[in-house]
Design a protein around this motif. Sequence first.
Motif, PDB file in Angstrom:
ATOM      1  N   SER A   1     -76.910  -1.953  28.768  1.00  0.00           N
ATOM      2  CA  SER A   1     -76.404  -0.992  27.782  1.00  0.00           C
ATOM      3  C   SER A   1     -77.058   0.374  27.947  1.00  0.00           C
ATOM      4  O   SER A   1     -76.390   1.416  27.833  1.00  0.00           O
ATOM      5  N   LEU A   2     -78.354   0.393  28.250  1.00  0.00           N
ATOM      6  CA  LEU A   2     -79.047   1.666  28.446  1.00  0.00           C
ATOM      7  C   LEU A   2     -78.557   2.364  29.714  1.00  0.00           C
ATOM      8  O   LEU A   2     -78.384   3.589  29.733  1.00  0.00           O
ATOM      9  N   THR A   3     -78.306   1.585  30.753  1.00  0.00           N
ATOM     10  CA  THR A   3     -77.786   2.156  31.997  1.00  0.00           C
ATOM     11  C   THR A   3     -76.380   2.715  31.796  1.00  0.00           C
ATOM     12  O   THR A   3     -76.076   3.829  32.234  1.00  0.00           O
ATOM     13  N   LEU A   4     -75.526   1.950  31.132  1.00  0.00           N
ATOM     14  CA  LEU A   4     -74.165   2.419  30.873  1.00  0.00           C
ATOM     15  C   LEU A   4     -74.166   3.656  29.982  1.00  0.00           C
ATOM     16  O   LEU A   4     -73.368   4.581  30.183  1.00  0.00           O
ATOM     17  N   LEU A   5     -75.067   3.681  29.005  1.00  0.00           N
ATOM     18  CA  LEU A   5     -75.158   4.837  28.111  1.00  0.00           C
ATOM     19  C   LEU A   5     -75.483   6.107  28.888  1.00  0.00           C
ATOM     20  O   LEU A   5     -75.016   7.192  28.541  1.00  0.00           O
ATOM     21  N   ALA A   6     -76.269   5.959  29.941  1.00  0.00           N
ATOM     22  CA  ALA A   6     -76.636   7.118  30.759  1.00  0.00           C
ATOM     23  C   ALA A   6     -75.418   7.747  31.423  1.00  0.00           C
ATOM     24  O   ALA A   6     -75.389   8.958  31.662  1.00  0.00           O
ATOM     25  N   PHE A   7     -74.410   6.922  31.705  1.00  0.00           N
ATOM     26  CA  PHE A   7     -73.248   7.408  32.452  1.00  0.00           C
ATOM     27  C   PHE A   7     -72.008   7.604  31.577  1.00  0.00           C
ATOM     28  O   PHE A   7     -70.925   7.862  32.091  1.00  0.00           O
ATOM     29  N   VAL A   8     -72.179   7.473  30.265  1.00  0.00           N
ATOM     30  CA  VAL A   8     -71.072   7.742  29.335  1.00  0.00           C
ATOM     31  C   VAL A   8     -71.522   8.865  28.407  1.00  0.00           C
ATOM     32  O   VAL A   8     -72.113   8.610  27.357  1.00  0.00           O
ATOM     33  N   PRO A   9     -71.278  10.112  28.781  1.00  0.00           N
ATOM     34  CA  PRO A   9     -71.796  11.241  28.003  1.00  0.00           C
ATOM     35  C   PRO A   9     -71.128  11.388  26.643  1.00  0.00           C
ATOM     36  O   PRO A   9     -70.022  10.902  26.412  1.00  0.00           O
TER      37      PRO A   9
ATOM     38  N   LEU B   1     -77.530  16.128  23.875  1.00  0.00           N
ATOM     39  CA  LEU B   1     -78.074  16.723  25.099  1.00  0.00           C
ATOM     40  C   LEU B   1     -77.224  16.386  26.319  1.00  0.00           C
ATOM     41  O   LEU B   1     -77.304  17.069  27.346  1.00  0.00           O
ATOM     42  N   SER B   2     -76.418  15.333  26.217  1.00  0.00           N
ATOM     43  CA  SER B   2     -75.558  14.950  27.338  1.00  0.00           C
ATOM     44  C   SER B   2     -74.224  15.684  27.312  1.00  0.00           C
ATOM     45  O   SER B   2     -73.386  15.481  28.195  1.00  0.00           O
ATOM     46  N   ASN B   3     -74.027  16.528  26.296  1.00  0.00           N
ATOM     47  CA  ASN B   3     -72.770  17.260  26.151  1.00  0.00           C
ATOM     48  C   ASN B   3     -72.837  18.569  26.941  1.00  0.00           C
ATOM     49  O   ASN B   3     -73.552  19.498  26.568  1.00  0.00           O
ATOM     50  N   LYS B   4     -72.084  18.631  28.020  1.00  0.00           N
ATOM     51  CA  LYS B   4     -72.121  19.805  28.896  1.00  0.00           C
ATOM     52  C   LYS B   4     -71.662  21.072  28.186  1.00  0.00           C
ATOM     53  O   LYS B   4     -72.169  22.161  28.456  1.00  0.00           O
ATOM     54  N   SER B   5     -70.693  20.935  27.289  1.00  0.00           N
ATOM     55  CA  SER B   5     -70.159  22.116  26.609  1.00  0.00           C
ATOM     56  C   SER B   5     -71.169  22.737  25.652  1.00  0.00           C
ATOM     57  O   SER B   5     -71.062  23.914  25.308  1.00  0.00           O
ATOM     58  N   LEU B   6     -72.159  21.950  25.218  1.00  0.00           N
ATOM     59  CA  LEU B   6     -73.165  22.462  24.287  1.00  0.00           C
ATOM     60  C   LEU B   6     -74.411  22.975  25.001  1.00  0.00           C
ATOM     61  O   LEU B   6     -74.927  24.046  24.677  1.00  0.00           O
ATOM     62  N   TYR B   7     -74.899  22.207  25.973  1.00  0.00           N
ATOM     63  CA  TYR B   7     -76.189  22.540  26.577  1.00  0.00           C
ATOM     64  C   TYR B   7     -76.149  22.681  28.100  1.00  0.00           C
ATOM     65  O   TYR B   7     -77.187  22.856  28.725  1.00  0.00           O
ATOM     66  N   GLY B   8     -74.959  22.588  28.673  1.00  0.00           N
ATOM     67  CA  GLY B   8     -74.818  22.845  30.098  1.00  0.00           C
ATOM     68  C   GLY B   8     -75.051  21.623  30.975  1.00  0.00           C
ATOM     69  O   GLY B   8     -75.522  20.577  30.524  1.00  0.00           O
TER      70      GLY B   8
ATOM     71  N   TYR C   1     -78.907  20.045  31.457  1.00  0.00           N
ATOM     72  CA  TYR C   1     -79.424  19.112  30.451  1.00  0.00           C
ATOM     73  C   TYR C   1     -78.655  17.791  30.479  1.00  0.00           C
ATOM     74  O   TYR C   1     -79.240  16.724  30.267  1.00  0.00           O
ATOM     75  N   ALA C   2     -77.353  17.870  30.737  1.00  0.00           N
ATOM     76  CA  ALA C   2     -76.554  16.643  30.819  1.00  0.00           C
ATOM     77  C   ALA C   2     -77.026  15.775  31.982  1.00  0.00           C
ATOM     78  O   ALA C   2     -77.157  14.548  31.853  1.00  0.00           O
ATOM     79  N   LYS C   3     -77.304  16.409  33.105  1.00  0.00           N
ATOM     80  CA  LYS C   3     -77.790  15.671  34.274  1.00  0.00           C
ATOM     81  C   LYS C   3     -79.189  15.108  34.010  1.00  0.00           C
ATOM     82  O   LYS C   3     -79.493  13.965  34.374  1.00  0.00           O
ATOM     83  N   GLY C   4     -80.028  15.901  33.363  1.00  0.00           N
ATOM     84  CA  GLY C   4     -81.371  15.437  33.035  1.00  0.00           C
ATOM     85  C   GLY C   4     -81.350  14.265  32.066  1.00  0.00           C
ATOM     86  O   GLY C   4     -82.134  13.318  32.201  1.00  0.00           O
ATOM     87  N   TYR C   5     -80.440  14.327  31.095  1.00  0.00           N
ATOM     88  CA  TYR C   5     -80.284  13.239  30.117  1.00  0.00           C
ATOM     89  C   TYR C   5     -79.882  11.948  30.825  1.00  0.00           C
ATOM     90  O   TYR C   5     -80.429  10.874  30.553  1.00  0.00           O
ATOM     91  N   LYS C   6     -78.938  12.062  31.754  1.00  0.00           N
ATOM     92  CA  LYS C   6     -78.477  10.892  32.506  1.00  0.00           C
ATOM     93  C   LYS C   6     -79.609  10.281  33.322  1.00  0.00           C
ATOM     94  O   LYS C   6     -79.829   9.065  33.296  1.00  0.00           O
ATOM     95  N   ARG C   7     -80.339  11.116  34.028  1.00  0.00           N
ATOM     96  CA  ARG C   7     -81.446  10.627  34.858  1.00  0.00           C
ATOM     97  C   ARG C   7     -82.545   9.997  34.004  1.00  0.00           C
ATOM     98  O   ARG C   7     -83.146   8.991  34.394  1.00  0.00           O
TER      99      ARG C   7
ATOM    100  N   ARG D   1     -89.304  15.723  23.896  1.00  0.00           N
ATOM    101  CA  ARG D   1     -90.066  16.787  23.224  1.00  0.00           C
ATOM    102  C   ARG D   1     -90.038  18.081  24.035  1.00  0.00           C
ATOM    103  O   ARG D   1     -89.903  19.174  23.479  1.00  0.00           O
ATOM    104  N   LYS D   2     -90.166  17.948  25.341  1.00  0.00           N
ATOM    105  CA  LYS D   2     -90.148  19.123  26.207  1.00  0.00           C
ATOM    106  C   LYS D   2     -88.786  19.809  26.173  1.00  0.00           C
ATOM    107  O   LYS D   2     -88.694  21.043  26.160  1.00  0.00           O
ATOM    108  N   SER D   3     -87.731  19.004  26.127  1.00  0.00           N
ATOM    109  CA  SER D   3     -86.373  19.554  26.132  1.00  0.00           C
ATOM    110  C   SER D   3     -86.065  20.313  24.849  1.00  0.00           C
ATOM    111  O   SER D   3     -85.526  21.423  24.889  1.00  0.00           O
ATOM    112  N   ILE D   4     -86.402  19.707  23.712  1.00  0.00           N
ATOM    113  CA  ILE D   4     -86.026  20.337  22.439  1.00  0.00           C
ATOM    114  C   ILE D   4     -86.856  21.584  22.137  1.00  0.00           C
ATOM    115  O   ILE D   4     -86.520  22.343  21.227  1.00  0.00           O
ATOM    116  N   GLN D   5     -87.916  21.793  22.904  1.00  0.00           N
ATOM    117  CA  GLN D   5     -88.694  23.019  22.744  1.00  0.00           C
ATOM    118  C   GLN D   5     -87.994  24.217  23.374  1.00  0.00           C
ATOM    119  O   GLN D   5     -88.296  25.363  23.046  1.00  0.00           O
TER     120      GLN D   5
END
Length: 203
Positions: A96-104, A42-49, A52-58, A24-28
Motif C-alpha cells: 500500500s505504501l509503494t502504490l501510494l507513492a505512484f498514485v499522486p 506535496l505530490s500535486n504537481k499543479s500546487l508544488y511543481g 516536490y511531486a518527484k521527491g514525494y514519490k521517492r 520537515r525540511k520540505s514544509i520549511q
Amino acid sequence: MFWIKLGILLIGFLFAGILPGAVRKSIQHIKIDLNTQTLSFLSNKSLYGKEYAKGYKRLLFASSILLYTFFWLLSEFYDLGQHEKLMQYIDICVASLTLLAFVPHNLKPYSLDNFTPALQRFFHNLLAVVVFLSIPALIVTYQFAIIEHKQFLGLSGLIVIGLVVLATALSFLKSGINGATELLFINGISIWTIFVTILTILS
C-alpha cells in the motif's frame, strides 16, 4: 546475530529519520497549511511543481523499502517467520505504501466528466487510509508476537504504540485528517522505531 543487529540499528534509525526529516525540511521551503491540507498535497504537481511531486514519490518508495527491511530483520532476529498474520501485515503495509507513492494526489472533483482523475483521487485516498491503519496494526501484531521472546519489549512497545494511536486519534477527532495529524502519526511511528531499535540492540 551481530550482522542482523547492525542491520536493525542502521535501518531502524534511517527509517525513523528519513520521512519526518524530509517532510520537515520540505514544509520549511513551501507554503502549506497543515491545518487544512494533508501531506499528500506535496505530490500535486499543479500546487508544488514536479520537483516536490518527484521527491514525494521517492520518499514514500524509500520508506516502503526501509519498512520492509526493518521488519524483515526483526522477524529474522526473533525468528517470527511462522507468524502468518505478521507476514501478511508486512506485505499489506509495503504494498500500500509503494502504490501510494505512484498514485499522486489531485484536487479534481468526483465526476464522470473527470473519471480518470476522480478514480485516481479515490485510490489515493483509499491507499492513504490503508497505510494509516495497517502500520499500527503491523506494529501491534509484531509486539504481541515478541512477547513470548521478550516480555518487557513486547509490553513496553505496546504502550508506546498505544500512546501514538491515542494521540493520533485525539488529533483526528479534533482536527480531522490533516497535515498536523499526519505529522503526529509519522513522528510517533519514528519514536516507536527508535525505542524498539535501541531495546533490540541492547537485548
